[in-house]
Each structure stands twice: as C-alpha cells, then as structure tokens.
Write a protein that holds these residues in place. Structure first.
Motif, mmCIF file in Angstrom:
data_model
loop_
_atom_site.group_PDB
_atom_site.id
_atom_site.type_symbol
_atom_site.label_atom_id
_atom_site.label_comp_id
_atom_site.label_asym_id
_atom_site.label_seq_id
_atom_site.Cartn_x
_atom_site.Cartn_y
_atom_site.Cartn_z
ATOM 1 N N THR A 102 4.300 22.530 1.827
ATOM 2 C CA THR A 102 4.995 21.518 1.031
ATOM 3 C C THR A 102 6.341 21.094 1.616
ATOM 4 O O THR A 102 6.821 20.009 1.293
ATOM 5 C CB THR A 102 5.207 22.013 -0.410
ATOM 6 O OG1 THR A 102 6.005 23.210 -0.393
ATOM 7 C CG2 THR A 102 3.879 22.274 -1.101
ATOM 8 N N SER A 103 6.957 21.927 2.433
ATOM 9 C CA SER A 103 8.303 21.606 2.933
ATOM 10 C C SER A 103 8.432 21.644 4.449
ATOM 11 O O SER A 103 8.864 20.674 5.068
ATOM 12 C CB SER A 103 9.334 22.574 2.325
ATOM 13 O OG SER A 103 9.394 22.422 0.929
ATOM 14 N N SER B 73 15.241 23.620 1.277
ATOM 15 C CA SER B 73 13.880 23.778 0.752
ATOM 16 C C SER B 73 13.571 25.236 0.436
ATOM 17 O O SER B 73 12.876 25.542 -0.531
ATOM 18 C CB SER B 73 12.847 23.206 1.731
ATOM 19 O OG SER B 73 12.701 24.018 2.884
ATOM 20 N N TRP C 33 5.296 27.171 1.039
ATOM 21 C CA TRP C 33 6.520 26.581 1.583
ATOM 22 C C TRP C 33 6.238 25.832 2.885
ATOM 23 O O TRP C 33 6.733 24.716 3.089
ATOM 24 C CB TRP C 33 7.554 27.686 1.785
ATOM 25 C CG TRP C 33 8.871 27.285 2.353
ATOM 26 C CD1 TRP C 33 9.736 26.339 1.877
ATOM 27 C CD2 TRP C 33 9.505 27.856 3.504
ATOM 28 N NE1 TRP C 33 10.867 26.293 2.661
ATOM 29 C CE2 TRP C 33 10.756 27.212 3.661
ATOM 30 C CE3 TRP C 33 9.155 28.855 4.399
ATOM 31 C CZ2 TRP C 33 11.643 27.534 4.696
ATOM 32 C CZ3 TRP C 33 10.043 29.175 5.414
ATOM 33 C CH2 TRP C 33 11.263 28.515 5.557
ATOM 34 N N ALA D 109 11.919 27.313 -2.858
ATOM 35 C CA ALA D 109 10.631 27.991 -2.681
ATOM 36 C C ALA D 109 10.698 29.496 -2.908
ATOM 37 O O ALA D 109 9.683 30.122 -3.221
ATOM 38 C CB ALA D 109 10.100 27.710 -1.280
#
Length: 183
Positions: A65-66, A146, A62, A150
């Motif tokens: 990617t975010s 997000s 997480w 996730a």
C-alpha cells in the motif's frame, strides 16, 4: 489484496534465558510478493528475517500500500529488496543491559537499513543513514511518514543514537489502537 510470502515456516521459537523471548507462529521471510497495480512484485529481504506471522503480514501490507507506490513514484522502478537486520533477537530495547525487552524478542519488529529499486541493471540503493540526493531524502521522508501509519512504532535517524542508521518498525500493542510512537 493478494499478499504472498516466500519463506520457510519456522518451528515455534521458545524462550531461552528469558521466558518472554519467544515468537509465536514464526516465519523466516526470504521475500514478499505483493500487488503493484496489475502485476505482482517480489521484494526480497536480505538477509532473510525471522518474524512473527503477524509482523510479516504487516510488512507485506505496508509494502503493497505504501512502499511500492512510493518507489514507483520517486524512481519509476519497483522496490526489489529490503536490506534488513534484526528480525527476531532476544534482547532488551536499544541493546541495554536492563529495562523492557525489545519487540525483536518476539519477532514483532524489523530494522531496515536500505531500500533497493530496479531490475538488476538499473538499480538504485537508498541507504537510510545516508541518502545521496534530494530525491532519496524525500523518498525516505515519505517512507517514514507511511511507516508511522502502518506500524505502532517507527524510529529512524534523528530519533536517538540507537536508530541513527536504520528504520525500526514494530507492532507493539499500545493502550489505544490508534496510538502510535513515531520519531
């Protein structure tokens, strides 16, 4: 994807008074290092949190990617610290005296109180409970969105009184792998 943890491998956390309170493959996470574009970025957890290895991997993914891209986009700085509370803790949901155990009891949950960006000189702390401007509010809204993708559960301010001052994320298995509980 290169994800590296900085922490201490813990011995298996055995159940105490409640047989279901155990953490399989626990790690004490002091920091997670993830790729942010072409560089590696280290994000510390303050204080360090005991999590299952599976949860630590979910948090690292997480972040990579975010969270790191959102921090860079909103503040033009890397995320350097998560202020957390509540990794492993043998207790019931919402600290109730009865009912189901919290995912904290198995190390599969993490509570995040603040996100810190910066380089030690130009730091910005985004407190989940009280963002201080519209940019921080938008950042936290994007973070919560997000987290809904996730993790299996994502709860924060506005969901209930027990989560009024932090973002709770966990990987509690659900009936369907595509099912999420997000508030």
């Amino acid at each position: 994807m290169a994800i590296h943890g900085s922490g201490v491998r813990a011995t298996e956390i055995k159940p105490g008074h409640d047989a279901a309170c155990s953490v399989v493959d626990p790690v004490v996470v002091e920091a997670l290092t993830v790729r942010a574009g072409s560089v590696s970025v280290r994000t510390s957890l303050q204080p360090p949190a005991t999590l299952s290895c599976t949860m630590a991997k979910a948090v690292a993914l997480w972040l990579e990617t975010s969270v790191q891209p959102l921090a860079k986009g909103y503040f033009a700085r890397e995320l350097t610290e998560l202020r957390v509370g509540g990794g492993h803790e043998c207790r019931r949901r919402n600290r109730s005296t009865n009912g189901p155990l919290s995912e904290h009891s198995t190390g599969q949950a993490l509570d995040i109180f603040a996100f810190v960006t910066g380089d030690g000189k130009a730091d910005e702390t985004v407190v989940v409970e009280k963002p201080h401007d519209a940019t921080q509010e938008r950042f936290l809204a994007a973070i919560r969105q997000s987290a809904c993708g996730a993790f299996m559960t994502s709860l924060g301010p506005g969901s209930d009184a027990a989560h009024a001052n932090h973002l709770h994320v966990d990987i509690q298995p659900r009936r369907s792998a595509s099912s999420r509980f997000c508030q």
